[in-house]
Enzyme design. Structure first.
Site, PDB file in Angstrom:
ATOM      1  CD1 TRP A 101      -2.216  -2.233   1.877  1.00 34.13           C
ATOM      2  CD2 TRP A 101      -2.989  -1.144  -0.163  1.00 34.13           C
ATOM      3  NE1 TRP A 101      -3.100  -2.817   1.307  1.00 34.13           N
ATOM      4  CE2 TRP A 101      -3.536  -2.642   0.264  1.00 34.13           C
ATOM      5  CE3 TRP A 101      -3.500  -0.441  -1.050  1.00 34.13           C
ATOM      6  CZ2 TRP A 101      -4.833  -3.066  -0.390  1.00 34.13           C
ATOM      7  CZ3 TRP A 101      -4.304  -1.372  -1.965  1.00 34.13           C
ATOM      8  CH2 TRP A 101      -4.797  -2.318  -1.542  1.00 34.13           C
ATOM      9  CG  ASP A 171      -3.243   3.924   4.260  1.00 38.82           C
ATOM     10  OD1 ASP A 171      -4.147   3.716   4.922  1.00 38.82           O
ATOM     11  OD2 ASP A 171      -2.966   3.150   3.240  1.00 38.82           O
ATOM     12  CE  LYS A 195      -8.756  -3.087   3.851  1.00 41.99           C
ATOM     13  NZ  LYS A 195      -7.607  -2.314   3.458  1.00 41.99           N
TER      14      LYS A 195
HETATM   15  C1  LIG Z   1      -7.065  -1.815   2.142  1.00 46.78           C
HETATM   16  C2  LIG Z   1      -6.006  -0.815   2.329  1.00 46.78           C
HETATM   17  C3  LIG Z   1      -5.949   0.128   1.280  1.00 46.78           C
HETATM   18  C4  LIG Z   1      -6.824   0.125   0.030  1.00 46.78           C
HETATM   19  O1  LIG Z   1      -7.907   0.394   0.401  1.00 46.78           O
HETATM   20  P1  LIG Z   1      -9.347   0.743  -0.842  1.00 46.78           P
HETATM   21  O2  LIG Z   1     -10.345   1.330  -0.082  1.00 46.78           O
HETATM   22  O3  LIG Z   1      -9.562  -0.557  -1.306  1.00 46.78           O
HETATM   23  O4  LIG Z   1      -8.452   1.666  -1.862  1.00 46.78           O
HETATM   24  C5  LIG Z   1      -5.056   0.899   1.561  1.00 46.78           C
HETATM   25  N1  LIG Z   1      -3.973   1.195   2.444  1.00 46.78           N
HETATM   26  C6  LIG Z   1      -4.204   0.020   3.388  1.00 46.78           C
HETATM   27  C7  LIG Z   1      -3.317   0.154   4.581  1.00 46.78           C
HETATM   28  C8  LIG Z   1      -5.078  -0.780   3.395  1.00 46.78           C
HETATM   29  O5  LIG Z   1      -5.249  -1.815   4.362  1.00 46.78           O
END
Ligand SMILES: *Cc1c(COP(=O)(O)O)cnc(C)c1O
Length: 360
Positions: A101, A171, A195
C-alpha cells in the site's frame, strides 16, 4: 442464522450489535418512515447522523479543533493521488515504503512530482519496520508519508518516524481506532473504513486546517480538492450516506466499550493469545520481526504450502473463514480487528493446537 469467525483483512468483521441495530432500523429510521439509504443527505434527520458521527469520532480520537474531519469516497486508494495533488507545493515528498500500500502511494505520487523513497523494508519481504529515527528527509519535502499498519505483511510502526519537522501523512486504514493516537503529530491521518470501521467506499481524512488551501496542483479536479469538502462539511455532493451512518454506529459502539484505550488493551490481549501460541508452536510460525508486529493483522505459515492449504480448508469447514494469506506472502493471515471478539481468537488457537497435534 449462523455467524462465522471472519478473519478477513477487509472488508472485515463488524460488531454484531451494530449490524443488528442497522437491521432493526432498515425500514424505518427513527420514525422517518424510510431507510437511511432512502433519505436526502440535506435532510434534518441525515444532518444529525453525519454531525454526530463527526462529533463522536472527534471525541474518540481527541481531535483538536484545528483539524477537519472529512468523510469522502474513493477508498483509501484515491488518497494516493489526492495527497500529492493537494500537498505537493514544492513537488517533493518523501515516502517510507513498508509494503504494497505504501508502494502504491509512492508510485502514484511520482505522477505529480519528485517522490523519494527514503526507507524501505522490501529487502526482507516487508517483514519489519525500518529504523526511522534519522532518515535523509529532503530539505524541501512537502511531507513524509507512511502506511502505519501494513495490512498485507502484518507490521506496524511502534514509533512514528522522525520527520525532522516535515508534515507527517499516514494511511491508518488497518489500524484506525485500534488504539489511542496523538493527532497533533500528523498533518493528515486517513483510512479506508472497511478494515476496522464500516462499509467499503468511505474514506475518512483527518487533516490539519493549514494544509487545506486553494494552492493545489494545476488541473486538480474540484472533487479531489480537500478544500471543496472541508468548506461543505463533507456535503459538497451526495456523500456515501449509508456507509457514514454505519461508521457512526461503530463510533458509538467504541465509546460504549470505553474508547480507544480500552480497545488497545483488548486488542493487545487478543493479539498476545495468537502470538504466544505461534512463538511456541512446532508447526506454525509468525512471519514478522517481533518488534514490528501488528495488533490487527497476523500472518503465519507452516513452511509447507500443502499443509498451509490443508489448514485453511479445514479451518473454513470449522467456521474460521478468510484465513488464507495474501498471495504475495502465502500461508495464512488472521486479521483480528476491533470487532473480532476474544472468543474468536481463543477458538482459533484451540483449533490450531488440535491441527498441530493431528498433523505434526
Ligand atoms: C485496504 C487498504 C488500502 C486500500 O483501500 P481501498 O479502500 O480499497 O482503496 C490502502 N491502504 C491500506 C493500509 C489498506 O489496508
Amino acid at each position: 442464522m449462523s455467524r462465522v469467525y471472519n478473519f478477513s483483512a477487509g472488508p472485515a468483521v463488524l460488531p454484531e450489535e451494530v449490524l443488528k441495530e442497522a437491521a432493526a432500523e432498515m425500514l424505518d429510521y427513527e420514525g422517518s418512515g424510510m431507510s437511511v439509504m432512502e433519505m436526502s443527505h440535506r435532510s434534518k434527520v441525515y444532518d444529525k447522523i453525519i454531525k454526530e458521527a463527526e462529533a463522536d469520532l472527534r471525541e474518540l480520537m481527541n481531535i483538536p479543533d484545528n483539524y477537519k474531519v472529512l468523510f469522502l469516497q474513493g477508498g483509501a486508494s484515491q488518497q494516493f493521488a489526492m495527497i500529492p495533488m493537494n500537498l505537493m507545493k514544492n513537488k517533493v515528498a518523501d515516502y517510507i515504503v513498508t509494503g504494497q500500500w505504501a508502494k502504491k502511494a509512492y508510485q502514484e505520487a511520482q505522477k505529480y512530482g519528485k517522490a523519494n523513497c527514503i526507507a524501505s523494508s522490501a529487502d526482507k519481504t516487508f517483514s519489519y519496520i525500518p529504523d526511522c529515527s534519522d532518515l535523509p528527509v529532503s530539505e524541501d519535502a512537502d511531507y513524509v508519508y507512511i502506511c502505519e499498519n501494513n495490512t498485507i505483511y502484518g507490521t506496524k510502526f511502534k514509533q512514528l518516524p522522525n520527520t525532522k519537522g516535515k508534515t507527517l501523512v499516514a494511511d491508518v486504514s488497518s489500524c484506525f481506532l485500534s488504539e489511542p493516537v496523538d493527532v497533533t503529530k500528523y498533518g493528515v491521518i486517513y483510512g479506508g473504513v472497511q478494515k476496522n470501521i464500516g462499509p467499503a467506499g468511505v474514506v475518512i481524512v483527518i487533516i490539519r486546517e493549514d494544509l487545506i488551501t486553494e494552492d493545489v496542483l494545476p488541473g486538480t479536479p474540484t472533487m479531489l480538492q480537500y478544500k471543496t469538502h472541508a468548506d461543505a462539511d463533507s456535503l459538497y455532493n451526495t456523500p456515501p450516506c449509508y456507509g457514514i451512518y454505519i461508521c457512526g454506529k461503530v463510533f458509538k459502539w467504541l465509546k460504549k466499550r470505553g474508547g480507544l484505550s480500552a480497545m488497545k488493551e483488548y486488542n493487545e490481549k487478543k493479539a498476545a493469545i495468537l502470538y504466544d501460541y505461534l512463538d511456541q508452536s512446532k508447526m506454525f510460525h509468525g512471519t514478522v520481526e517481533p518488534a514490528s508486529r501488528s495488533l490487527m493483522n497476523v500472518p503465519f505459515v507452516t513452511g509447507d504450502k500443502d499443509l498451509d492449504a490443508k489448514f485453511v480448508k479445514e479451518a473454513e469447514a470449522a467456521g474460521f473463514v478468510n484465513l488464507k494469506g495474501h498471495r504475495t506472502v502465502g500461508g495464512m493471515r488472521a486479521s483480528i480487528y476491533n470487532a473480532m471478539p476474544i472468543e474468536g481468537v481463543e477458538a482459533l488457537v484451540a483449533f490450531m493446537k488440535k491441527f498441530e497435534e493431528e498433523n505434526l
